[in-house]
Enzyme design. Structure first.
Site, PDB file in Angstrom:
ATOM      1  N   LEU A 122     -10.032  11.549   7.245  1.00  0.00           N
ATOM      2  CA  LEU A 122      -9.238  11.942   8.624  1.00  0.00           C
ATOM      3  C   LEU A 122      -9.875  12.631   9.026  1.00  0.00           C
ATOM      4  O   LEU A 122     -10.634  13.274   9.903  1.00  0.00           O
ATOM      5  CB  LEU A 122      -8.823  13.343   6.978  1.00  0.00           C
ATOM      6  CG  LEU A 122      -8.721  12.851   5.644  1.00  0.00           C
ATOM      7  CD1 LEU A 122      -8.078  14.371   4.999  1.00  0.00           C
ATOM      8  CD2 LEU A 122      -7.269  13.021   6.243  1.00  0.00           C
ATOM      9  N   ALA A 123      -8.490  13.286  10.385  1.00  0.00           N
ATOM     10  CA  ALA A 123      -9.285  13.777  11.280  1.00  0.00           C
ATOM     11  C   ALA A 123      -9.699  14.364  11.464  1.00  0.00           C
ATOM     12  O   ALA A 123     -10.358  14.895  12.141  1.00  0.00           O
ATOM     13  CB  ALA A 123      -7.838  13.111  12.399  1.00  0.00           C
ATOM     14  N   VAL A 181      -1.485   6.946   2.205  1.00  0.00           N
ATOM     15  CA  VAL A 181      -0.629   8.055   3.322  1.00  0.00           C
ATOM     16  C   VAL A 181       0.315   7.569   4.026  1.00  0.00           C
ATOM     17  O   VAL A 181       1.022   7.123   4.987  1.00  0.00           O
ATOM     18  CB  VAL A 181      -1.976   8.705   3.823  1.00  0.00           C
ATOM     19  CG1 VAL A 181      -1.298   9.553   5.166  1.00  0.00           C
ATOM     20  CG2 VAL A 181      -2.256   9.741   2.677  1.00  0.00           C
ATOM     21  N   ARG A 231      -8.660   1.277   5.110  1.00  0.00           N
ATOM     22  CA  ARG A 231      -9.664   1.434   6.592  1.00  0.00           C
ATOM     23  C   ARG A 231     -11.072   1.296   6.700  1.00  0.00           C
ATOM     24  O   ARG A 231     -11.621   1.521   5.383  1.00  0.00           O
ATOM     25  CB  ARG A 231      -9.621   2.327   7.209  1.00  0.00           C
ATOM     26  CG  ARG A 231      -7.893   2.488   7.656  1.00  0.00           C
ATOM     27  CD  ARG A 231      -8.040   3.392   8.708  1.00  0.00           C
ATOM     28  NE  ARG A 231      -8.421   3.746  10.180  1.00  0.00           N
ATOM     29  CZ  ARG A 231      -7.382   3.097  11.107  1.00  0.00           C
ATOM     30  NH1 ARG A 231      -6.144   2.805  10.646  1.00  0.00           N
ATOM     31  NH2 ARG A 231      -8.568   2.996  11.686  1.00  0.00           N
ATOM     32  N   GLY A 263       0.542  -1.286  -0.198  1.00  0.00           N
ATOM     33  CA  GLY A 263       0.058  -0.025  -0.160  1.00  0.00           C
ATOM     34  C   GLY A 263       0.934   1.222   0.040  1.00  0.00           C
ATOM     35  O   GLY A 263       1.395   1.213   1.218  1.00  0.00           O
ATOM     36  N   ALA A 264       1.371   1.948  -1.056  1.00  0.00           N
ATOM     37  CA  ALA A 264       1.361   3.256  -1.477  1.00  0.00           C
ATOM     38  C   ALA A 264       0.573   4.660  -0.563  1.00  0.00           C
ATOM     39  O   ALA A 264       1.190   5.334  -1.402  1.00  0.00           O
ATOM     40  CB  ALA A 264       2.517   3.254  -2.907  1.00  0.00           C
ATOM     41  N   HIS A 279       8.377  38.873   5.132  1.00  0.00           N
ATOM     42  CA  HIS A 279      10.281  38.187   3.806  1.00  0.00           C
ATOM     43  C   HIS A 279      11.232  37.553   5.205  1.00  0.00           C
ATOM     44  O   HIS A 279      11.152  38.673   5.974  1.00  0.00           O
ATOM     45  CB  HIS A 279      10.350  39.466   2.910  1.00  0.00           C
ATOM     46  CG  HIS A 279      12.351  38.652   2.148  1.00  0.00           C
ATOM     47  ND1 HIS A 279      12.367  37.800   1.039  1.00  0.00           N
ATOM     48  CD2 HIS A 279      13.175  39.280   2.076  1.00  0.00           C
ATOM     49  CE1 HIS A 279      12.924  37.543   0.347  1.00  0.00           C
ATOM     50  NE2 HIS A 279      13.712  38.458   1.751  1.00  0.00           N
ATOM     51  N   VAL A 339       3.102   5.453   3.138  1.00  0.00           N
ATOM     52  CA  VAL A 339       4.318   5.909   3.124  1.00  0.00           C
ATOM     53  C   VAL A 339       5.612   7.010   3.845  1.00  0.00           C
ATOM     54  O   VAL A 339       5.952   6.939   3.724  1.00  0.00           O
ATOM     55  CB  VAL A 339       4.261   6.806   1.891  1.00  0.00           C
ATOM     56  CG1 VAL A 339       5.615   7.867   1.489  1.00  0.00           C
ATOM     57  CG2 VAL A 339       3.911   6.542  -0.432  1.00  0.00           C
ATOM     58  N   GLU A 340       4.272   6.887   5.195  1.00  0.00           N
ATOM     59  CA  GLU A 340       4.533   7.569   5.853  1.00  0.00           C
ATOM     60  C   GLU A 340       5.190   6.860   6.796  1.00  0.00           C
ATOM     61  O   GLU A 340       6.758   6.811   6.853  1.00  0.00           O
ATOM     62  CB  GLU A 340       3.077   8.287   7.128  1.00  0.00           C
ATOM     63  CG  GLU A 340       2.685   9.708   6.043  1.00  0.00           C
ATOM     64  CD  GLU A 340       2.120  10.339   7.070  1.00  0.00           C
ATOM     65  OE1 GLU A 340       1.427  11.414   7.288  1.00  0.00           O
ATOM     66  OE2 GLU A 340       1.476   9.445   8.271  1.00  0.00           O
TER      67      GLU A 340
END
Length: 477
Positions: free
Chosen positions: A331-332, A196, A284, A193-194, A456, A199-200
């Site tokens: 997403l939370a 979130v 999930r 599984g690539a 800046h 990958v994390e």
């Protein structure tokens, strides 16, 4: 009904929330703020003790970010500080201490939810919440051997890791929670599984010394993101040593004492790879086990998600559902906003969540973040668009940091100049995306963003320059 105990022998509340994750605990706090007598039922345990916050706080968002941060520091000491004239010899990894720090962060945050419940007078009930029956106009909820009741019930039971039928969790095959608790760094780590999570977690263990291979069934990387972002992110991850195979089909997974063997089809080749550990991160599924949905007639869809209308109402009177258990973006922060919205709707207010501008973030290095439509999605809707893009390589603050990877891309409507989407890959973009979401929430234009004064030198100037780029008038490139 209310807090007057009209069901003999049963504690009665105005609102009962089932689930103590981001959706549930936020809904409970907001309901209490609105004057409702509120209880939150949650069964999550960590280390044998009740721990509020759900998957996100206990074994997801918070501990993974702690490990990402720790592993990035380790990587910096070993490979990046020398560029700053800081020489460190023989830096060593104390994985046990790193894991203990992660647990301390989780303890603090979970304790924070407990404190917020006390502050807002939310009753916390530990145990599995189950809908039992409707009685005298209210709902009875069982919590172990105890029964409580309320006029309104909010189901916020979240989601669970999806198992791969060929590789059920156990032994050397782990989910996200298991992948945050390895007692030693695996020499060879496989990730199926690539997305979130994959990958994390792959990034964490690659930085700590593992040889990481990511297997993905889809033909490309992060196909929901803007293609330019996906290409840049993949290039950076591959430079770091993460290995990817796309379009693969898993054929067999076997375990022995030494590790895991994965046989998969990669194009016209059959490959067998051996790993010490295998992380399965293929999504999930809604968590409704033990909720009593079937017994009380709570309607689920064909994938097991609780069905709701636009106001989070289920088919049962005064029973609502929010968060992962109803699907959509898992997403939370999306769940938290639904928690606020449903509590306000119960109070007769106009709770609302704008799903068009929910930010997505992947906390890798470089980070990835986006909100709104990609350029392709906008064109699919028949919209004419203009695009501005600006690289971090032309930004003074990024140069000072020593991290000039990536860019910011702004997609705007060619006729109205309204910002349709903002897409980023680079340093600290998890923080930068908030500005874009704010402008989009107010239906702002690229001109609004371009004429907003940015300090800046800051990384945020890249956002301003990308907005200027919509009209082909960037200053610093």
């Amino acid at each position: 009904m209310g807090a007057h105990g009209i069901i003999p022998g049963v504690d009665v509340f105005d609102v009962i929330v089932i689930g103590g994750g981001p959706a549930g605990y936020v809904a409970a706090i907001r309901a209490a703020q609105l004057g409702f007598k509120t209880a939150c039922v949650d069964a999550f345990e960590r280390g044998g003790k009740a721990s509020l916050g759900g998957t996100c706080l206990n074994v997801g968002c918070i501990p993974s970010k702690a490990m990402l941060d720790s592993s990035e520091r380790f990587e910096m000491v070993n490979h990046e500080l020398s560029e700053h004239g800081i020489l460190v010899d023989s830096a060593k990894l104390d994985l046990a201490k790193m894991l203990a720090r992660k647990e301390a962060v989780v303890d603090k945050m979970s304790g924070g939810v407990t404190y917020l419940f006390k502050k807002n007078k939310v009753t916390s009930l530990h145990g599995l919440g189950r809908l039992v029956r409707q009685d005298q106009g209210g709902w009875v909820v069982a919590v172990g051997d105890q029964e409580v009741a309320a006029k309104h019930v909010i189901v916020a039971t979240g989601s669970s890791p999806r198992e791969l039928p060929l590789a059920p969790f156990g032994g050397h095959v782990v989910d996200n929670a298991g992948a945050l608790a390895f007692e030693q760094v695996p020499d060879r780590l496989g990730v199926i599984g690539a997305g979130v999570i994959g990958v994390e977690l792959g990034s964490v263990w690659r930085r700590l010394g593992a040889d990481v291979t990511v297997l993905e069934a889809l033909p490309g990387f992060l196909m929901t993101a803007d293609p330019a972002v996906s290409r840049e992110a993949l290039k950076q991850f591959q430079k770091q040593g993460l290995k990817f195979s796309f379009g693969v089909k898993i054929q067999e997974v076997t375990q022995d004492v030494a590790g895991v063997k994965v046989t998969y089809q990669d194009g016209d080749k059959t490959v067998t790879a051996e790993f010490d550990k295998l992380v399965v991160a293929i999504g999930r599924v809604p968590h409704t086990k033990g909720l009593g949905a079937q017994e009380v007639g709570l309607e689920l869809d064909e994938r097991g998600f609780v069905k709701t209308d636009a106001h989070y109402r289920t088919n049962l009177p005064n029973v609502y559902a929010i968060g992962d258990v109803i699907g959509g973006a898992m997403l939370a922060h999306k769940a938290e906003e639904e928690g606020v919205a449903v509590a306000e709707m119960i109070a007769g207010q106009a709770g609302h969540v704008n799903y068009e501008v929910i930010p997505w973030v992947i906390y890798t290095s470089p980070e990835i973040a986006w909100a709104g439509l990609t350029e392709g999605q906008a064109k699919e809707r028949g919209l004419d668009v203009r695009v501005g893009q600006f690289p971090f390589s032309a930004n003074g603050r990024a140069a000072g940091h020593g991290d000039t990877r990536g860019f910011v891309k702004v997609v705007a409507d060619a006729k109205t100049d309204r910002i349709l989407g903002v897409h980023m890959v680079g340093p600290n973009v998890s923080e930068l995306i908030g500005e874009a979401v704010t402008v989009m929430e107010f239906a702002g234009s690229s001109e609004d963003l371009a004429r907003t004064v940015h300090a800046h030198p800051t990384l945020s100037e890249v956002v301003k320059e990308a907005a200027l780029g919509v009209e082909k008038r960037t200053i610093h490139m």
